[in-house]
Design a protein around this motif. Structure first.
Motif, PDB file in Angstrom:
ATOM      1  N   ARG A  62      -0.331   5.032   0.496  1.00  0.00           N
ATOM      2  CA  ARG A  62      -1.363   5.546  -0.400  1.00  0.00           C
ATOM      3  C   ARG A  62      -2.155   6.630   0.329  1.00  0.00           C
ATOM      4  O   ARG A  62      -2.335   6.572   1.562  1.00  0.00           O
ATOM      5  CB  ARG A  62      -2.262   4.418  -0.895  1.00  0.00           C
ATOM      6  CG  ARG A  62      -3.020   3.664   0.187  1.00  0.00           C
ATOM      7  CD  ARG A  62      -3.942   2.637  -0.433  1.00  0.00           C
ATOM      8  NE  ARG A  62      -4.629   1.856   0.588  1.00  0.00           N
ATOM      9  CZ  ARG A  62      -5.693   1.094   0.348  1.00  0.00           C
ATOM     10  NH1 ARG A  62      -6.180   1.020  -0.873  1.00  0.00           N
ATOM     11  NH2 ARG A  62      -6.265   0.396   1.307  1.00  0.00           N
ATOM     12  N   SER A 104      -8.959  -3.092   1.314  1.00  0.00           N
ATOM     13  CA  SER A 104      -7.505  -3.148   1.235  1.00  0.00           C
ATOM     14  C   SER A 104      -7.007  -3.237  -0.201  1.00  0.00           C
ATOM     15  O   SER A 104      -5.800  -3.243  -0.445  1.00  0.00           O
ATOM     16  CB  SER A 104      -6.976  -4.353   2.025  1.00  0.00           C
ATOM     17  OG  SER A 104      -7.419  -5.568   1.456  1.00  0.00           O
ATOM     18  N   HIS A 145       0.821  -1.214   0.000  1.00  0.00           N
ATOM     19  CA  HIS A 145       0.000   0.000   0.000  1.00  0.00           C
ATOM     20  C   HIS A 145       0.858   1.267   0.000  1.00  0.00           C
ATOM     21  O   HIS A 145       0.712   2.134   0.858  1.00  0.00           O
ATOM     22  CB  HIS A 145      -0.920   0.000   1.223  1.00  0.00           C
ATOM     23  CG  HIS A 145      -1.982  -1.050   1.172  1.00  0.00           C
ATOM     24  ND1 HIS A 145      -2.309  -1.839   2.257  1.00  0.00           N
ATOM     25  CD2 HIS A 145      -2.783  -1.463   0.155  1.00  0.00           C
ATOM     26  CE1 HIS A 145      -3.274  -2.673   1.920  1.00  0.00           C
ATOM     27  NE2 HIS A 145      -3.573  -2.473   0.642  1.00  0.00           N
TER      28      HIS A 145
END
Length: 452
Positions: free
Chosen positions: A285, A437, A259
């Protein structure tokens, strides 16, 4: 992603050190012409002007450590090969990269295979070997094709074959594609597979330096380890030791994934921190925070956001309770269920266990059963102690390091996120939405018109 293109030379920190990745972004970077335009095979010429023993000592003095996970000194491994024994000597390059999250050797071979070939010739000259092998993971067919073409170019240019560059060295290089077994990343299982047998770890001693491939003295090195040697010869050991830390000198490839805003390969001196890498790559992110991460792939104990400033070298990561491993920095944000992630990793290890030893064969199976029950809300509190107990009976007791790798995420996740395991049990299910996710979870849906 190529760091040379991403990092601004005027950056005040200049934390990155693109060497192996310096020209990955150039057109046809994998060809011999491009490699030679960047001082390719100049390190080999300097190596061939040295005595083999002096060359081994030079690499040893540079402090280059194996980049495959264990960090064993490369020059010392070469030094272990007995000389004057009358037996053939072999160099085997381990390119069977398949650790979850690890993705440095395959991009290196895809973009710059000649750095490995040059390193192979140097290493073979040092250990007095006339035959080298590259054991490549068979699924990566595009890489296999590029590697074959690079080897062809090297033969045509006189860097391989009879009397390399007039030095008297005769060297054959064989590229071997494996069948896709994770266990063949273990050096002795790799040797068994290379000899045509089922890939399973061997009992040691004898070690490969004494009785390796075809029962002859053999050096097994990682791709990045060997590919780093030409630059050391070309630019000097003092240049190499000027980077990194005292016990972990030099540059290396960090694989940043998960991420994060800008995943990719980040080539930097050993000892850089994840905080620094995230600052340069745009961080996590947007709108999310780091929850947990692995410093060296899924087989290394996980870290949390409390470990952002741990120096990413062998000593720093070890002192913090994990291992640098393959420098596969998998970063997960708060939307990720730890139990789900650990379950998927453990399923991988159970599937890839060769079955030779009981602790790994039986232990990984039962870890998966318990984790699946806990994730589905069918577990009980006693399962957590049972998980820890089974992992303890695998760790340090299996035939090779695969069992240790399977136990690592169990121990560390229970250490840092036991409450999350308990929440799955008391709440009778997973409190996380797996869809959140995903990378597309935060992207707004585009309005589309449907014509009748």
């Amino acid at each position: 992603m190529t760091l040379a293109a991403e990092i601004n030379e005027t950056s005040p920190e200049k934390l990155l050190a693109p060497v192996l990745s310096a020209f990955w972004d150039q057109e046809k970077s994998w060809t011999l012409d491009v490699y030679r335009r960047h001082e390719g095979y100049e390190g080999l010429r300097k190596a061939l002007a040295m005595e083999p023993d002096d060359l081994i000592a030079y690499v040893k003095e540079s402090g280059l450590r194996g980049r495959g996970g264990a960090g064993f000194p490369t020059g010392m491994k070469w030094q272990f090969i007995p000389q004057g024994d009358g037996k053939p000597h072999y160099l085997v390059v381990n390119a069977d990269e398949s650790e979850p999250g690890t993705c440095k050797d395959i991009p290196l071979l895809f973009a710059n295979p000649h750095s490995l070939i040059e390193g192979i010739v140097i290493a073979c000259y040092a250990i007095r070997s006339s035959h080298a092998f590259i054991y490549l993971r068979g699924e990566v067919v595009p890489v296999l094709r590029r590697l074959h073409e690079a080897v062809r170019e090297a033969y045509a240019a006189g860097y391989l074959g009879k009397n390399v560059l007039g030095s008297g060295l005769d060297l054959e290089l064989t590229v071997h594609a494996g069948a896709g077994a994770y266990i063949c990343g273990e050096e002795t299982a790799l040797l068994d597979s290379l000899e045509g047998r089922r890939g399973q770890p061997r009992l040691r001693p004898p070690f490969p330096a004494v009785a390796g491939l075809y029962a002859c003295p053999t050096v097994v090195n990682n791709v990045e380890s060997i590919a780093s040697v030409p630059a050391i010869l070309q630019r000097g050991k003092d240049w190499f030791t000027s980077m990194g830390s005292e016990k972990s000198p030099g540059f290396t490839l960090y694989s940043l994934s998960g991420h994060v805003a800008s995943p990719g390969q980040y080539e930097a001196p050993l000892g850089i921190t994840l905080r620094q890498l995230l600052d340069m790559s745009g961080g996590m992110r947007p709108g999310h925070r780091l929850k947990f991460w692995t410093p060296g792939g899924s087989s290394t104990p996980m870290f949390t956001d409390e470990h952002l400033d741990v120096p990413l070298d062998y000593e720093g990561v070890g002192a913090a309770g994990s291992m640098l491993g393959t420098k596969a920095l998998q970063c997960f944000d708060e939307t990720t269920c730890v139990v789900r992630a650990v379950t998927r990793w453990t399923e991988f290890y159970a599937h890839e266990s060769c079955g030779k030893c009981t602790p790994c064969r039986e232990g990984t199976y039962w870890l998966v059963q318990l984790l699946r029950d806990i994730e589905a809300g069918k577990g009980v509190m006693a399962d957590l102690d049972k998980l820890n107990d089974i992992a303890d009976n695998i760790n340090g007791k299996s035939f090779c390091a695969l069992g240790d790798g399977a136990a690592s995420p169990i121990f560390s996740s229970l250490q840092y996120f036991r409450a999350e395991y308990e929440e799955h049990i008391t709440g009778r299910g997973c409190p996380f939405d797996p869809a959140k996710s995903t990378l597309w979870a935060d992207r707004p849906l585009e309005n589309t018109e449907v014509n009748a």
